[in-house]
Scaffold this active site. Sequence first.
Site, PDB file in Angstrom:
ATOM      1  N   GLY A  57       0.774  -1.152  -0.087  1.00  0.00           N
ATOM      2  CA  GLY A  57      -0.037  -0.041  -0.081  1.00  0.00           C
ATOM      3  C   GLY A  57       0.725   1.334   0.005  1.00  0.00           C
ATOM      4  O   GLY A  57       0.327   2.207  -0.623  1.00  0.00           O
ATOM      5  N   GLU A 112       4.385   4.027   5.895  1.00  0.00           N
ATOM      6  CA  GLU A 112       3.294   3.596   5.839  1.00  0.00           C
ATOM      7  C   GLU A 112       2.052   4.102   5.155  1.00  0.00           C
ATOM      8  O   GLU A 112       2.022   5.525   5.203  1.00  0.00           O
ATOM      9  CB  GLU A 112       2.749   3.088   7.190  1.00  0.00           C
ATOM     10  CG  GLU A 112       2.929   1.686   7.726  1.00  0.00           C
ATOM     11  CD  GLU A 112       2.230   0.598   7.052  1.00  0.00           C
ATOM     12  OE1 GLU A 112       1.840   0.802   5.768  1.00  0.00           O
ATOM     13  OE2 GLU A 112       2.198  -0.537   7.801  1.00  0.00           O
ATOM     14  N   ASP A 113       0.930   3.507   4.476  1.00  0.00           N
ATOM     15  CA  ASP A 113       0.059   4.473   3.867  1.00  0.00           C
ATOM     16  C   ASP A 113      -1.079   4.793   4.851  1.00  0.00           C
ATOM     17  O   ASP A 113      -1.766   5.478   5.011  1.00  0.00           O
ATOM     18  CB  ASP A 113      -0.521   3.476   2.522  1.00  0.00           C
ATOM     19  CG  ASP A 113      -0.885   2.193   2.849  1.00  0.00           C
ATOM     20  OD1 ASP A 113      -0.356   1.378   3.875  1.00  0.00           O
ATOM     21  OD2 ASP A 113      -1.829   1.439   2.341  1.00  0.00           O
ATOM     22  N   ASP A 116      -4.237   1.183  10.850  1.00  0.00           N
ATOM     23  CA  ASP A 116      -5.572   1.004  11.264  1.00  0.00           C
ATOM     24  C   ASP A 116      -5.561   0.561  12.765  1.00  0.00           C
ATOM     25  O   ASP A 116      -5.890   1.458  13.758  1.00  0.00           O
ATOM     26  CB  ASP A 116      -6.239   0.041  10.312  1.00  0.00           C
ATOM     27  CG  ASP A 116      -7.518  -0.237  10.186  1.00  0.00           C
ATOM     28  OD1 ASP A 116      -8.253  -0.110  11.273  1.00  0.00           O
ATOM     29  OD2 ASP A 116      -8.380  -0.438   9.111  1.00  0.00           O
ATOM     30  N   LYS A 144      -6.081   6.177  11.135  1.00  0.00           N
ATOM     31  CA  LYS A 144      -7.669   5.690  11.519  1.00  0.00           C
ATOM     32  C   LYS A 144      -7.673   5.720  12.969  1.00  0.00           C
ATOM     33  O   LYS A 144      -7.641   4.532  13.355  1.00  0.00           O
ATOM     34  CB  LYS A 144      -7.873   4.361  10.786  1.00  0.00           C
ATOM     35  CG  LYS A 144      -9.343   4.465  10.335  1.00  0.00           C
ATOM     36  CD  LYS A 144      -9.794   3.093   9.932  1.00  0.00           C
ATOM     37  CE  LYS A 144      -9.891   2.936   8.438  1.00  0.00           C
ATOM     38  NZ  LYS A 144     -10.313   1.652   7.937  1.00  0.00           N
ATOM     39  N   PHE A 165     -13.972   2.667   5.528  1.00  0.00           N
ATOM     40  CA  PHE A 165     -12.842   1.871   4.674  1.00  0.00           C
ATOM     41  C   PHE A 165     -12.820   2.825   3.521  1.00  0.00           C
ATOM     42  O   PHE A 165     -13.561   3.526   3.084  1.00  0.00           O
ATOM     43  CB  PHE A 165     -13.583   0.681   4.369  1.00  0.00           C
ATOM     44  CG  PHE A 165     -12.630  -0.182   3.252  1.00  0.00           C
ATOM     45  CD1 PHE A 165     -12.215  -0.979   3.942  1.00  0.00           C
ATOM     46  CD2 PHE A 165     -12.834  -0.147   2.235  1.00  0.00           C
ATOM     47  CE1 PHE A 165     -11.216  -1.774   3.126  1.00  0.00           C
ATOM     48  CE2 PHE A 165     -12.067  -0.775   1.340  1.00  0.00           C
ATOM     49  CZ  PHE A 165     -11.161  -1.535   1.651  1.00  0.00           C
ATOM     50  N   VAL A 166     -11.432   3.123   3.212  1.00  0.00           N
ATOM     51  CA  VAL A 166     -11.019   3.851   2.435  1.00  0.00           C
ATOM     52  C   VAL A 166     -10.021   3.291   1.184  1.00  0.00           C
ATOM     53  O   VAL A 166      -9.427   2.130   1.684  1.00  0.00           O
ATOM     54  CB  VAL A 166     -10.028   5.286   3.027  1.00  0.00           C
ATOM     55  CG1 VAL A 166     -10.821   6.100   3.620  1.00  0.00           C
ATOM     56  CG2 VAL A 166      -8.952   4.713   3.863  1.00  0.00           C
ATOM     57  N   ASP A 172      -6.129  -0.386  -1.298  1.00  0.00           N
ATOM     58  CA  ASP A 172      -6.760  -1.402  -2.251  1.00  0.00           C
ATOM     59  C   ASP A 172      -8.178  -1.915  -1.527  1.00  0.00           C
ATOM     60  O   ASP A 172      -8.480  -1.953  -0.150  1.00  0.00           O
ATOM     61  CB  ASP A 172      -6.056  -2.677  -2.714  1.00  0.00           C
ATOM     62  CG  ASP A 172      -5.768  -3.720  -1.461  1.00  0.00           C
ATOM     63  OD1 ASP A 172      -5.429  -3.026  -0.460  1.00  0.00           O
ATOM     64  OD2 ASP A 172      -6.407  -4.743  -1.578  1.00  0.00           O
TER      65      ASP A 172
HETATM   66  C1  PRP Z   1      -2.622  -2.363   5.298  1.00  0.00           C
HETATM   67  C2  PRP Z   1      -1.696  -1.210   5.311  1.00  0.00           C
HETATM   68  C3  PRP Z   1      -0.947  -1.208   6.728  1.00  0.00           C
HETATM   69  C4  PRP Z   1      -1.781  -2.279   7.521  1.00  0.00           C
HETATM   70  C5  PRP Z   1      -2.275  -1.174   8.554  1.00  0.00           C
HETATM   71  O1  PRP Z   1      -1.832  -3.292   4.719  1.00  0.00           O
HETATM   72  O2  PRP Z   1      -0.928  -0.868   4.007  1.00  0.00           O
HETATM   73  O3  PRP Z   1       0.321  -2.051   6.300  1.00  0.00           O
HETATM   74  O4  PRP Z   1      -2.674  -2.675   6.658  1.00  0.00           O
HETATM   75  O5  PRP Z   1      -3.159  -1.905   9.361  1.00  0.00           O
HETATM   76  P1  PRP Z   1      -3.042  -2.167  10.873  1.00  0.00           P
HETATM   77  O6  PRP Z   1      -2.833  -0.794  11.493  1.00  0.00           O
HETATM   78  O7  PRP Z   1      -4.434  -2.726  11.302  1.00  0.00           O
HETATM   79  O8  PRP Z   1      -1.980  -3.242  11.108  1.00  0.00           O
HETATM   80  P2  PRP Z   1      -2.493  -4.764   4.001  1.00  0.00           P
HETATM   81  O9  PRP Z   1      -1.984  -5.711   5.118  1.00  0.00           O
HETATM   82  O10 PRP Z   1      -3.822  -4.466   3.837  1.00  0.00           O
HETATM   83  O11 PRP Z   1      -1.596  -4.786   2.719  1.00  0.00           O
HETATM   84  P3  PRP Z   1      -1.298  -3.840   1.347  1.00  0.00           P
HETATM   85  O12 PRP Z   1      -0.471  -2.801   2.066  1.00  0.00           O
HETATM   86  O13 PRP Z   1      -0.666  -5.058   0.470  1.00  0.00           O
HETATM   87  O14 PRP Z   1      -2.673  -3.632   0.884  1.00  0.00           O
END
Ligand code: PRP
Length: 196
Positions: A57, A112-113, A116, A144, A165-166, A172
């Site tokens: 991400g 990080e993107d 959550d 978030k 949810f974004v 993605d």
């Molecule tokens: C997403 C995002 C962070 C993580 C945050 O990654 O990029 O790495 O979730 O969530 P958290 O704070 O609840 O741990 P994801 O696992 O969806 O993979 P991606 O980056 O490949 O979409």
Amino acid sequence: MAANLLLHDDQTITLRGERFRIYLDAKQIQERVHEIGRQITRDYDGKRPILIGILNGAFMFLSDLMKSLRMDCEVDFMKLSSYGAEMITSGVVRELKKTDADLEGRHVLIVEDIVDTGLSMQYIPDKMREHAPASLRTVTLLHKFEATEVDVPLDYVGFRIRNRFVVGYGLDYGQVGRNLPDIYELDPNGADQPAQ
Ligand code: PRP
């Protein structure tokens, strides 16, 4: 293959049958990314940081952030376990790809993107400390904050966002939507009619 993404207008899209509406547009995102870039340039004056992007991400934010830095800097990546195709976290974090660079004595900036639950961002610095970096900081485009369950050290935050949810700008929904230059939120008014 049937198209997943339908662009309706400037404000709304349909992705995998769900309606999303604009939340942060590309201009807002770019302005904020450049502000953070200026701040990081000031904070790391005289140093050569290495940015560690968390795949997948963070790739788009990392790219724009790095272009806004006015200093020598390096890049590497790590990848954690994915949430899969759905909208909620599995609650389990695993390392799928390690960094290749030698981080000992380096000024490491985790990129990080989104934060959550916070589980990923809690796990990463712990892992990084095993490499004995000279310093360790974190930057996330989105936080978030209402969903964050654990204490996470966030040094730079682009936007604190509500618990929704974004998608877009690297984020993605079932692996699609990452290419959108804007960020959209799920429209609470529900699913769309199937595309014709
Ligand atoms: C997403 C995002 C962070 C993580 C945050 O990654 O990029 O790495 O979730 O969530 P958290 O704070 O609840 O741990 P994801 O696992 O969806 O993979 P991606 O980056 O490949 O979409």
